[in-house]
Scaffold this active site. Sequence first.
Site, PDB file in Angstrom:
ATOM      1  N   ILE A 260      -1.673   2.677  -7.339  1.00  0.00           N
ATOM      2  CA  ILE A 260      -3.007   2.726  -6.762  1.00  0.00           C
ATOM      3  C   ILE A 260      -3.224   1.102  -6.268  1.00  0.00           C
ATOM      4  O   ILE A 260      -3.036   0.113  -6.807  1.00  0.00           O
ATOM      5  CB  ILE A 260      -4.155   2.637  -8.064  1.00  0.00           C
ATOM      6  N   ASP A 261      -3.406   1.189  -4.833  1.00  0.00           N
ATOM      7  CA  ASP A 261      -3.565  -0.402  -4.207  1.00  0.00           C
ATOM      8  C   ASP A 261      -4.668  -0.175  -3.137  1.00  0.00           C
ATOM      9  O   ASP A 261      -4.797   0.264  -2.011  1.00  0.00           O
ATOM     10  CB  ASP A 261      -2.226  -0.318  -3.368  1.00  0.00           C
ATOM     11  N   SER A 262      -5.980  -0.727  -3.588  1.00  0.00           N
ATOM     12  CA  SER A 262      -7.165  -0.826  -3.061  1.00  0.00           C
ATOM     13  C   SER A 262      -6.981  -2.010  -1.657  1.00  0.00           C
ATOM     14  O   SER A 262      -7.985  -1.888  -0.812  1.00  0.00           O
ATOM     15  CB  SER A 262      -8.310  -1.242  -3.656  1.00  0.00           C
TER      16      SER A 262
END
Length: 389
Positions: A260-262
């Site tokens: 998960i990489d915003s």
Amino acid sequence: MSFQVSVAVNDGPFQKKSVTPNTTIGDLNNDAILIWKDTAIVYDISDESKNFGPTVTLEQLGVTQISMVYIYTTAFPCPSGDLRSIVPAQVRLISQFASAASSIFNGQSSSSAQSAQRTRRVEQDDEGEKSMFSRKLLDSPATFKALSENMFFRLKNEPHKLGYGLPELVERFLAKKDMTYKEFEQMFRSYVEEEVHKEEIIKNNPNSAEAKMFLEAKRNKELIDEQYLHSMTHHPEDMIAVTMLYINLTINGVPVKAFIDSGAQKSIMSMACAERCGLNGLIDRRFQSMARGVGGTEKIEGKIHLCDVKVEDAHFSCPFEVMARREMDLLIGLNVLRKHGCCINLKTSRLEFGNGTTTPFLQSNEIDSHLKEIMALPEEEMQFEDGST
């Protein structure tokens, strides 16, 4: 000039006190018999060699705005009769936490308290050796040779232990690790001469611009060392590598661990993952392009416009750019997170979707297993952004 300092009395909770350098111990607590500052005793009423009393100021004890002050009064029990046997409860708890965290995350058998003690011992040893740097040393060939031989041996075998107190010397040595002793002796003499020159300028002409520059550098190093020790003692969790955010999901019945990489604009799937999930035939190669980011430039092989992703019991349609890279199976970027109203909840350590679905972030051991087994990466290549394995 006033500032606030954290003060705990008799192992009670910390309270912020507005003080000045001239604030006395009597102003804080007139019954004080023992005071710890961070990890050291700075005030002991039973120490007859020093004139401790209520009139001692915080400046005399070296208290600053980042100091943690533990005060013990006559009301605090001391069964052994030795005031120095009293250790702040907060320090003991921090040591226990750091020991457990170190064992879990770093696989170290020693506690962080022992690590901090070793750091302080190394610092004291290095500073003690540095204090030997004098004109007298340079004028004594036998003494200088003995010290240079000792330094050469230590730098060859354990340079990391000298890095805390003598970073410049270690840096020069590591720049040419294969140097002979003769070459090192010349370099070491040059280094000592520079250090002696600095001290002589500070002593003989303290008001000169050069002396002020040396003094400022010296004060900055002392402040850095103090902040480092404070961080090691009161915020040991900051020394532990942060686990990146991964979740479990399923694509075409195939389990996948997604990063998960915003901070990523688009979501990315590796070519290996696409093949494993049977999506190779759905790659639209008209969307080939180049992706540019912090890690450099990589080729995008194409795009999967609609991919059914199952998280827990819910299904989500997601678009993915496909790359040949193997370092990451699947990356969920901002486009998918925003599309499905996702919230990264670090308090509960879960990824929350707008439809109410939630899924936990993976533990570090699960991530390591994923990188080694599913991705078939050698252990030495398992490096996160901070460089830790």
